[in-house]
Enzyme design. Structure first.
Site, PDB file in Angstrom:
ATOM      1  N   ASP A 141     -14.962  10.689  14.625  1.00 44.96           N
ATOM      2  CA  ASP A 141     -13.749   9.859  14.639  1.00 44.96           C
ATOM      3  C   ASP A 141     -13.217   9.654  13.227  1.00 44.96           C
ATOM      4  O   ASP A 141     -12.565   8.654  12.930  1.00 44.96           O
ATOM      5  CB  ASP A 141     -14.068   8.495  15.275  1.00 44.96           C
ATOM      6  N   LYS A 144      -9.044  13.966  11.030  1.00 43.33           N
ATOM      7  CA  LYS A 144      -9.016  14.931  12.146  1.00 43.33           C
ATOM      8  C   LYS A 144      -9.200  16.368  11.667  1.00 43.33           C
ATOM      9  O   LYS A 144      -9.745  17.192  12.384  1.00 43.33           O
ATOM     10  CB  LYS A 144      -7.725  14.766  12.951  1.00 43.33           C
ATOM     11  N   ASP A 169     -13.127  11.818  19.296  1.00 44.06           N
ATOM     12  CA  ASP A 169     -11.982  10.972  19.624  1.00 44.06           C
ATOM     13  C   ASP A 169     -10.695  11.682  19.210  1.00 44.06           C
ATOM     14  O   ASP A 169     -10.701  12.563  18.352  1.00 44.06           O
ATOM     15  CB  ASP A 169     -12.096   9.629  18.891  1.00 44.06           C
ATOM     16  N   ASN A 170      -9.572  11.302  19.828  1.00 45.02           N
ATOM     17  CA  ASN A 170      -8.225  11.718  19.393  1.00 45.02           C
ATOM     18  C   ASN A 170      -7.916  13.193  19.547  1.00 45.02           C
ATOM     19  O   ASN A 170      -7.184  13.768  18.731  1.00 45.02           O
ATOM     20  CB  ASN A 170      -7.985  11.327  17.924  1.00 45.02           C
ATOM     21  N   GLU A 199      -5.598   4.160  21.845  1.00 46.55           N
ATOM     22  CA  GLU A 199      -6.028   2.755  21.842  1.00 46.55           C
ATOM     23  C   GLU A 199      -4.826   1.806  21.807  1.00 46.55           C
ATOM     24  O   GLU A 199      -3.868   2.016  21.081  1.00 46.55           O
ATOM     25  CB  GLU A 199      -6.958   2.456  20.645  1.00 46.55           C
TER      26      GLU A 199
HETATM   27  O1  LIG Z   1      -6.647   8.969  11.602  1.00 45.77           O
HETATM   28  C1  LIG Z   1      -7.424   8.472  12.409  1.00 45.77           C
HETATM   29  N1  LIG Z   1      -8.729   8.307  12.145  1.00 45.77           N
HETATM   30  C2  LIG Z   1      -9.248   8.672  10.833  1.00 45.77           C
HETATM   31  C3  LIG Z   1     -10.411   7.787  10.539  1.00 45.77           C
HETATM   32  C4  LIG Z   1     -10.847   7.646   9.287  1.00 45.77           C
HETATM   33  C5  LIG Z   1     -11.985   6.752   8.971  1.00 45.77           C
HETATM   34  O2  LIG Z   1     -13.097   7.563   8.601  1.00 45.77           O
HETATM   35  C6  LIG Z   1     -13.297   7.540   7.197  1.00 45.77           C
HETATM   36  N2  LIG Z   1     -13.489   8.941   6.797  1.00 45.77           N
HETATM   37  C7  LIG Z   1     -12.579   9.930   6.865  1.00 45.77           C
HETATM   38  N3  LIG Z   1     -13.141  11.099   6.462  1.00 45.77           N
HETATM   39  C8  LIG Z   1     -14.423  10.831   6.133  1.00 45.77           C
HETATM   40  C9  LIG Z   1     -15.514  11.604   5.660  1.00 45.77           C
HETATM   41  N4  LIG Z   1     -15.462  12.943   5.423  1.00 45.77           N
HETATM   42  C10 LIG Z   1     -14.252  13.729   5.458  1.00 45.77           C
HETATM   43  C11 LIG Z   1     -13.502  13.588   4.128  1.00 45.77           C
HETATM   44  O3  LIG Z   1     -14.360  13.910   3.070  1.00 45.77           O
HETATM   45  N5  LIG Z   1     -16.712  11.006   5.465  1.00 45.77           N
HETATM   46  C12 LIG Z   1     -16.846   9.678   5.706  1.00 45.77           C
HETATM   47  N6  LIG Z   1     -15.852   8.877   6.149  1.00 45.77           N
HETATM   48  C13 LIG Z   1     -14.646   9.454   6.352  1.00 45.77           C
HETATM   49  C14 LIG Z   1     -12.062   6.866   6.625  1.00 45.77           C
HETATM   50  O4  LIG Z   1     -12.366   6.197   5.414  1.00 45.77           O
HETATM   51  C15 LIG Z   1     -11.697   5.903   7.747  1.00 45.77           C
HETATM   52  O5  LIG Z   1     -12.520   4.765   7.754  1.00 45.77           O
HETATM   53  C16 LIG Z   1      -6.926   7.989  13.717  1.00 45.77           C
HETATM   54  C17 LIG Z   1      -5.541   7.865  13.885  1.00 45.77           C
HETATM   55  C18 LIG Z   1      -5.000   7.393  15.072  1.00 45.77           C
HETATM   56  C19 LIG Z   1      -3.552   7.291  15.218  1.00 45.77           C
HETATM   57  C20 LIG Z   1      -2.932   7.688  16.394  1.00 45.77           C
HETATM   58  C21 LIG Z   1      -1.538   7.600  16.537  1.00 45.77           C
HETATM   59  C22 LIG Z   1      -0.791   7.080  15.491  1.00 45.77           C
HETATM   60  F1  LIG Z   1       0.548   6.959  15.620  1.00 45.77           F
HETATM   61  C23 LIG Z   1      -1.397   6.669  14.319  1.00 45.77           C
HETATM   62  C24 LIG Z   1      -2.772   6.775  14.174  1.00 45.77           C
HETATM   63  C25 LIG Z   1      -5.851   7.025  16.132  1.00 45.77           C
HETATM   64  C26 LIG Z   1      -7.240   7.131  15.964  1.00 45.77           C
HETATM   65  O6  LIG Z   1      -8.101   6.782  16.960  1.00 45.77           O
HETATM   66  C27 LIG Z   1      -7.779   7.622  14.783  1.00 45.77           C
HETATM   67  O7  LIG Z   1      -9.143   7.743  14.688  1.00 45.77           O
HETATM   68 MG   LIG Z   2     -10.055   7.525  16.615  1.00 46.20          MG
END
Ligand SMILES: O=C(NC/C=C/[C@H]1O[C@@H](n2cnc3c(NCCO)ncnc32)[C@H](O)[C@@H]1O)c1cc(-c2ccc(F)cc2)cc(O)c1O
Ligand SMILES: [Mg+2]
Length: 215
Positions: A141, A144, A169-170, A199
């Protein structure tokens, strides 16, 4: 300066949820995100699907990629059997700090290890640092465009065994086209799609469940 949304979400938990009661934390966050401020937690509808996958699998070793505020961490950890362990990776220090407090509020610290690091840096270290050879369940999650590279990295590190279940997810919104194409066409996975909604919204979204059956 103005507080951040995760900080406001934590305040809602500390004000309205009961210590040691995961369901009250889940309900408080869902109410806040539905009525006050949308946030990217998996939410109650997709969360129920996550619950059923975890309950059916009864995993001992769980990996979560992308903790954010810890909502799905709490949903998963509350269902794990005694002795089971959930490792969750979050590389944003502010989000990790919030998630640690949410996890502490429900009293699930003994089951959850939050590692403040990027997934690609820690997936290769799971065995030497945590003594984990393979995971039973992985929840994706995070960003993406990182689902596919991290899945390939987990395969390369031998962290996926016959029967490991990955839940993403997503897969519709925002969408993970390269990941879906890979797991639906790869011979080493069988996968199924759980149609649901984004969600706190009426937009379509869904979860893709894959179980590895050719090691
Ligand atoms: O973008 C979404 N999720 C991202 C989550 C990121 C979290 O994970 C952390 N993260 C990211 N890459 C890494 C990584 N490694 C990779 C990088 O090195 N290693 C460790 N942590 C990481 C971030 O710091 C955040 O805490 C999303 C959007 C919508 C959405 C839908 C519709 C809309 F209109 C708007 C938004 C709905 C959802 O359910 C969604 O999950
Ligand atoms: Mg999500």
């Amino acid at each position: 300066t103005r507080s951040t949304r995760p900080q406001r979400l934590l305040k809602v938990v500390q004000k309205h949820a009961t210590r040691g009661d995961p369901q009250s934390v889940i309900s408080a966050i869902d109410h806040f995100c539905r009525r006050s401020e949308w946030a990217m937690n998996i939410g109650d509808e997709k969360g129920s699907i996550l619950d059923s996958v975890v309950s059916e699998l009864n995993p001992e070793k769980v990996l979560e990629l992308g903790t954010y505020c810890g909502y799905s961490t709490v949903r998963i950890a509350r269902l794990l059997p005694p002795g089971a362990r959930l490792i969750t990776l979050e590389f944003n220090a502010d989000y990790a700090a919030i998630a640690r407090q949410v996890i502490a509020w429900v009293g699930l610290e003994d089951k959850v290890q939050l590692v403040e690091s990027a997934s690609e840096d820690w997936i290769p270290r799971m065995t030497e640092h945590f003594g984990i050879e393979t995971f039973d369940f992985v929840f994706l999650d995070h960003w993406k465009d990182r689902y596919l590279p991290d899945t390939k990295l987990m395969e390369g590190c031998g962290l996926l065994r016959k029967g490991t279940v990955l839940l993403a997810d997503n897969v519709i919104c925002p969408g993970v086209p390269d990941y879906l194409e890979y797991v639906r066409n790869s011979l080493s996975y069988k996968s199924c799609y759980f149609k649901s909604h984004l969600e706190y919204s009426k937009a379509e979204d869904g979860l893709e469940k894959k179980s590895v059956f050719l090691g």
